[in-house]
Motif scaffolding. Structure first.
Motif, PDB file in Angstrom:
ATOM      1  N   CYS A 134       0.848  -1.192   0.000  1.00  0.00           N
ATOM      2  CA  CYS A 134       0.000   0.000   0.000  1.00  0.00           C
ATOM      3  C   CYS A 134       0.881   1.239   0.000  1.00  0.00           C
ATOM      4  CB  CYS A 134      -0.922   0.013   1.222  1.00  0.00           C
ATOM      5  SG  CYS A 134      -2.190  -1.271   1.195  1.00  0.00           S
ATOM      6  N   ASP A 135       0.762   2.046  -1.039  1.00  0.00           N
ATOM      7  CA  ASP A 135       1.517   3.290  -1.136  1.00  0.00           C
ATOM      8  C   ASP A 135       0.580   4.481  -0.966  1.00  0.00           C
ATOM      9  OD1 ASP A 135       3.856   1.988  -1.567  1.00  0.00           O
ATOM     10  OD2 ASP A 135       3.832   2.214  -3.748  1.00  0.00           O
ATOM     11  N   LYS A 136       1.121   5.536  -0.396  1.00  0.00           N
ATOM     12  CA  LYS A 136       0.324   6.751  -0.227  1.00  0.00           C
ATOM     13  C   LYS A 136      -0.089   7.310  -1.581  1.00  0.00           C
ATOM     14  CE  LYS A 136       2.231   8.237   4.216  1.00  0.00           C
ATOM     15  NZ  LYS A 136       2.938   9.319   4.947  1.00  0.00           N
ATOM     16  N   VAL A 137      -1.307   7.783  -1.648  1.00  0.00           N
ATOM     17  CA  VAL A 137      -1.812   8.392  -2.874  1.00  0.00           C
ATOM     18  C   VAL A 137      -1.205   9.784  -2.999  1.00  0.00           C
ATOM     19  CG1 VAL A 137      -3.855   9.194  -4.093  1.00  0.00           C
ATOM     20  CG2 VAL A 137      -3.954   7.091  -2.736  1.00  0.00           C
ATOM     21  N   GLN A 138      -0.544  10.041  -4.129  1.00  0.00           N
ATOM     22  CA  GLN A 138       0.045  11.353  -4.338  1.00  0.00           C
ATOM     23  C   GLN A 138      -1.043  12.376  -4.664  1.00  0.00           C
ATOM     24  OE1 GLN A 138       3.219  12.155  -3.819  1.00  0.00           O
ATOM     25  NE2 GLN A 138       3.540  10.014  -3.189  1.00  0.00           N
ATOM     26  N   PRO A 139      -1.107  13.473  -3.915  1.00  0.00           N
ATOM     27  CA  PRO A 139      -2.142  14.469  -4.173  1.00  0.00           C
ATOM     28  C   PRO A 139      -1.911  15.158  -5.512  1.00  0.00           C
ATOM     29  CG  PRO A 139      -0.559  15.317  -2.601  1.00  0.00           C
ATOM     30  CD  PRO A 139      -0.202  13.871  -2.827  1.00  0.00           C
ATOM     31  N   PRO A 140      -2.972  15.597  -6.175  1.00  0.00           N
ATOM     32  CA  PRO A 140      -2.809  16.293  -7.455  1.00  0.00           C
ATOM     33  C   PRO A 140      -2.069  17.612  -7.248  1.00  0.00           C
ATOM     34  CG  PRO A 140      -5.063  16.512  -6.658  1.00  0.00           C
ATOM     35  CD  PRO A 140      -4.374  15.528  -5.756  1.00  0.00           C
ATOM     36  N   PRO A 141      -1.210  18.005  -8.202  1.00  0.00           N
ATOM     37  CA  PRO A 141      -0.460  19.261  -8.043  1.00  0.00           C
ATOM     38  C   PRO A 141      -1.376  20.474  -8.171  1.00  0.00           C
ATOM     39  CG  PRO A 141      -0.134  18.360 -10.233  1.00  0.00           C
ATOM     40  CD  PRO A 141      -0.914  17.335  -9.477  1.00  0.00           C
ATOM     41  N   CYS A 142      -0.902  21.593  -7.667  1.00  0.00           N
ATOM     42  CA  CYS A 142      -1.645  22.841  -7.802  1.00  0.00           C
ATOM     43  C   CYS A 142      -1.464  23.378  -9.222  1.00  0.00           C
ATOM     44  CB  CYS A 142      -1.142  23.866  -6.772  1.00  0.00           C
ATOM     45  SG  CYS A 142      -2.049  25.431  -6.799  1.00  0.00           S
ATOM     46  N   ARG A 147      -3.187  26.113 -12.422  1.00  0.00           N
ATOM     47  CA  ARG A 147      -4.108  27.187 -12.803  1.00  0.00           C
ATOM     48  C   ARG A 147      -5.103  26.649 -13.815  1.00  0.00           C
ATOM     49  NH1 ARG A 147      -5.561  31.090 -16.394  1.00  0.00           N
ATOM     50  NH2 ARG A 147      -5.849  33.222 -15.603  1.00  0.00           N
ATOM     51  N   GLN A 148      -6.366  26.909 -13.576  1.00  0.00           N
ATOM     52  CA  GLN A 148      -7.439  26.497 -14.471  1.00  0.00           C
ATOM     53  C   GLN A 148      -8.167  27.733 -14.964  1.00  0.00           C
ATOM     54  OE1 GLN A 148     -11.237  24.556 -13.066  1.00  0.00           O
ATOM     55  NE2 GLN A 148     -10.284  22.760 -14.015  1.00  0.00           N
ATOM     56  N   GLY A 149      -8.536  27.713 -16.221  1.00  0.00           N
ATOM     57  CA  GLY A 149      -9.251  28.856 -16.772  1.00  0.00           C
ATOM     58  C   GLY A 149     -10.591  29.092 -16.078  1.00  0.00           C
ATOM     59  N   ARG A 156      -8.352  30.283 -11.710  1.00  0.00           N
ATOM     60  CA  ARG A 156      -8.555  29.780 -10.357  1.00  0.00           C
ATOM     61  C   ARG A 156      -7.618  28.604 -10.124  1.00  0.00           C
ATOM     62  NH1 ARG A 156     -14.628  27.140 -10.884  1.00  0.00           N
ATOM     63  NH2 ARG A 156     -14.160  25.640 -12.538  1.00  0.00           N
ATOM     64  N   CYS A 157      -7.361  28.322  -8.836  1.00  0.00           N
ATOM     65  CA  CYS A 157      -6.439  27.248  -8.474  1.00  0.00           C
ATOM     66  C   CYS A 157      -7.202  25.937  -8.273  1.00  0.00           C
ATOM     67  CB  CYS A 157      -5.699  27.595  -7.186  1.00  0.00           C
ATOM     68  SG  CYS A 157      -4.571  28.982  -7.356  1.00  0.00           S
ATOM     69  N   VAL A 158      -6.679  24.844  -8.808  1.00  0.00           N
ATOM     70  CA  VAL A 158      -7.239  23.520  -8.573  1.00  0.00           C
ATOM     71  C   VAL A 158      -6.112  22.591  -8.145  1.00  0.00           C
ATOM     72  CG1 VAL A 158      -9.147  23.795 -10.199  1.00  0.00           C
ATOM     73  CG2 VAL A 158      -6.952  22.909 -11.015  1.00  0.00           C
ATOM     74  N   GLY A 159      -6.456  21.545  -7.412  1.00  0.00           N
ATOM     75  CA  GLY A 159      -5.464  20.605  -6.921  1.00  0.00           C
ATOM     76  C   GLY A 159      -5.074  20.920  -5.497  1.00  0.00           C
ATOM     77  N   THR A 160      -3.916  20.419  -5.086  1.00  0.00           N
ATOM     78  CA  THR A 160      -3.416  20.636  -3.730  1.00  0.00           C
ATOM     79  C   THR A 160      -2.590  21.908  -3.718  1.00  0.00           C
ATOM     80  OG1 THR A 160      -3.320  18.239  -3.427  1.00  0.00           O
ATOM     81  CG2 THR A 160      -2.160  19.592  -1.804  1.00  0.00           C
ATOM     82  N   CYS A 161      -3.196  22.998  -3.302  1.00  0.00           N
ATOM     83  CA  CYS A 161      -2.558  24.307  -3.326  1.00  0.00           C
ATOM     84  C   CYS A 161      -2.380  24.822  -1.906  1.00  0.00           C
ATOM     85  CB  CYS A 161      -3.403  25.310  -4.118  1.00  0.00           C
ATOM     86  SG  CYS A 161      -3.799  24.771  -5.799  1.00  0.00           S
ATOM     87  N   THR A 162      -1.312  25.568  -1.693  1.00  0.00           N
ATOM     88  CA  THR A 162      -1.144  26.207  -0.403  1.00  0.00           C
ATOM     89  C   THR A 162      -2.249  27.238  -0.222  1.00  0.00           C
ATOM     90  OG1 THR A 162       0.418  27.698  -1.480  1.00  0.00           O
ATOM     91  CG2 THR A 162       1.343  25.858  -0.239  1.00  0.00           C
ATOM     92  N   PRO A 163      -2.722  27.448   0.989  1.00  0.00           N
ATOM     93  CA  PRO A 163      -3.935  28.232   1.228  1.00  0.00           C
ATOM     94  C   PRO A 163      -3.947  29.618   0.606  1.00  0.00           C
ATOM     95  CG  PRO A 163      -3.262  27.121   3.225  1.00  0.00           C
ATOM     96  CD  PRO A 163      -2.167  26.908   2.233  1.00  0.00           C
ATOM     97  N   PHE A 164      -2.778  30.310   0.539  1.00  0.00           N
ATOM     98  CA  PHE A 164      -2.821  31.690   0.078  1.00  0.00           C
ATOM     99  C   PHE A 164      -2.864  31.812  -1.431  1.00  0.00           C
ATOM    100  CE2 PHE A 164       1.549  31.823  -1.352  1.00  0.00           C
ATOM    101  CZ  PHE A 164       2.186  30.920  -0.532  1.00  0.00           C
ATOM    102  N   TYR A 165      -2.678  30.720  -2.156  1.00  0.00           N
ATOM    103  CA  TYR A 165      -2.745  30.808  -3.601  1.00  0.00           C
ATOM    104  C   TYR A 165      -4.203  30.818  -4.058  1.00  0.00           C
ATOM    105  CZ  TYR A 165       2.219  30.342  -4.342  1.00  0.00           C
ATOM    106  OH  TYR A 165       3.554  30.573  -4.361  1.00  0.00           O
ATOM    107  N   PHE A 177      -0.224  31.594  -9.160  1.00  0.00           N
ATOM    108  CA  PHE A 177      -0.547  30.172  -9.275  1.00  0.00           C
ATOM    109  C   PHE A 177       0.745  29.380  -9.302  1.00  0.00           C
ATOM    110  CE2 PHE A 177      -3.925  32.609 -11.158  1.00  0.00           C
ATOM    111  CZ  PHE A 177      -5.070  32.022 -10.671  1.00  0.00           C
ATOM    112  N   LEU A 178       0.721  28.247  -8.607  1.00  0.00           N
ATOM    113  CA  LEU A 178       1.876  27.350  -8.635  1.00  0.00           C
ATOM    114  C   LEU A 178       1.960  26.651 -10.003  1.00  0.00           C
ATOM    115  CD1 LEU A 178       1.698  25.710  -5.113  1.00  0.00           C
ATOM    116  CD2 LEU A 178       3.421  27.294  -5.938  1.00  0.00           C
TER     117      LEU A 178
END
Length: 309
Positions: free
Chosen positions: A231-239, A241-243, A262-271, A308-309
């Motif tokens: 069992c491997d940890k699921v890698q979160p989706p990257p942050c 930019r989405q139109g 707008r930001c989608v995925g695993t983004c730091t809160p301030f982005y 955006f990251l």
């Protein structure tokens, strides 16, 4: 539920030359159906009973219990030089354990010898057969003697010095014993499961033999597959930019559509959020645009300060 393990699927491959291959894959769950499990044995009844203990066969064959006088009851006074033993069973689950908390309540008999009693957590595995932890009750509770009672509680995390957590996480059981003029009211093990999302992954190497054409016209292929599943940890989706389009100055001759994003995925809160300074600047720009429309002039488009990251 079936935990992460090897599943064999028989497949037919090829066209003119058919071959039968055992395809092995990793299938199953890496999660627990619940996050916390409380296992209470003996009954919380203030030393009213007795109820039977249940030491495993492996524990009974250990050097600690083999040949000793063993009491198989909670809530029952123990004759001199007798040992009470019990195995706490942890239900099988597909998830790892994050931490455990052990609690037990004990009471001394009327014997004056109870002052010398000890409690043990044992590892009876072949080739090991030793105590993971033990303590004299007078040290554990500060003082101990005839007819006294007390409870002890301890939390164990991965890598604890005594190896108690690792033993429970590996074997899904805990062996506890009392020696010799003190008895248990109950034992209670609280298991906190790891809820980190994980997926069942293959760790494998392949070795395939060359197909051989049989006299019947069929092709026989032997495939060997050294496969391990984990069992491997699921890698979160990257942050990313989405139109994201917004319309400004709607229903005016200056109506404009802008991709503000707008930001989608695993983004730091301030982005994806404007700072107070940026928001104030945008509000000023909007007010200026409204005034420009009122004058019949073309407004400027508000500038949104977003990263955006």
């Amino acid at each position: 539920e079936r935990c992460c393990s090897i599943q064999t699927i028989k497949r037919v491959v090829g066209c003119e030359r058919l071959a039968y291959v055992d395809e092995r894959k990793c299938r199953g769950s890496c999660r627990s159906a619940q996050s916390i499990k409380v296992i209470t044995d003996g009954g919380i009844d203030n030393f009213v009973g007795p109820q039977p203990t249940s030491p495993s066969d492996l524990f009974q064959s250990s050097s600690f219990l083999s040949g000793a006088a063993v009491s198989y009851y909670f809530d029952k006074a123990i004759p001199w030089d007798r040992r009470t033993a019990h195995t706490i069973k942890v239900p099988s689950t597909c998830a790892d354990i994050a931490r455990i908390k052990l609690k037990f309540c004990v009471k001394a008999s009327l014997s004056f010898m109870a002052i010398n009693d000890y409690v043990y957590i044992w590892n009876p595995q072949p080739g090991v057969d030793t105590a993971l932890w033990y303590s004299r009750l007078s040290d554990l509770f500060g003082t101990w003697g005839r007819n006294r009672n007390a409870c002890h509680e301890a939390t164990y995390l991965p890598g604890d010095a005594n190896g108690i957590f690792n033993y429970v996480n590996t074997y899904r059981e805990l062996h506890i014993a009392m020696q010799d003029d003190t008895f248990f009211d109950y034992t209670q093990l609280t298991v906190y499961y790891d809820k980190t999302p994980k997926t069942c992954q293959a760790k494998s190497t392949w070795s395939t033999h060359v197909p051989v054409l049989l006299h019947t016209g069929w092709t026989k292929v032997k495939v060997t597959h050294d496969l391990k599943c984990d069992c491997d940890k699921v890698q979160p989706p990257p942050c990313q930019r989405q139109g994201y389009h917004q319309v400004f100055y709607a229903n005016s001759i200056f109506e404009t559509k802008v991709d503000v994003g707008r930001c989608v995925g695993t983004c730091t809160p301030f982005y994806g959020f404007e700072s107070d300074e940026d928001r104030a600047r945008d509000d000023t720009a909007v007010q200026a645009a409204v005034q420009a429309i009122a004058r019949g002039s073309r407004p400027s488009i508000p500038i949104f300060h977003r990263e955006f990251l």
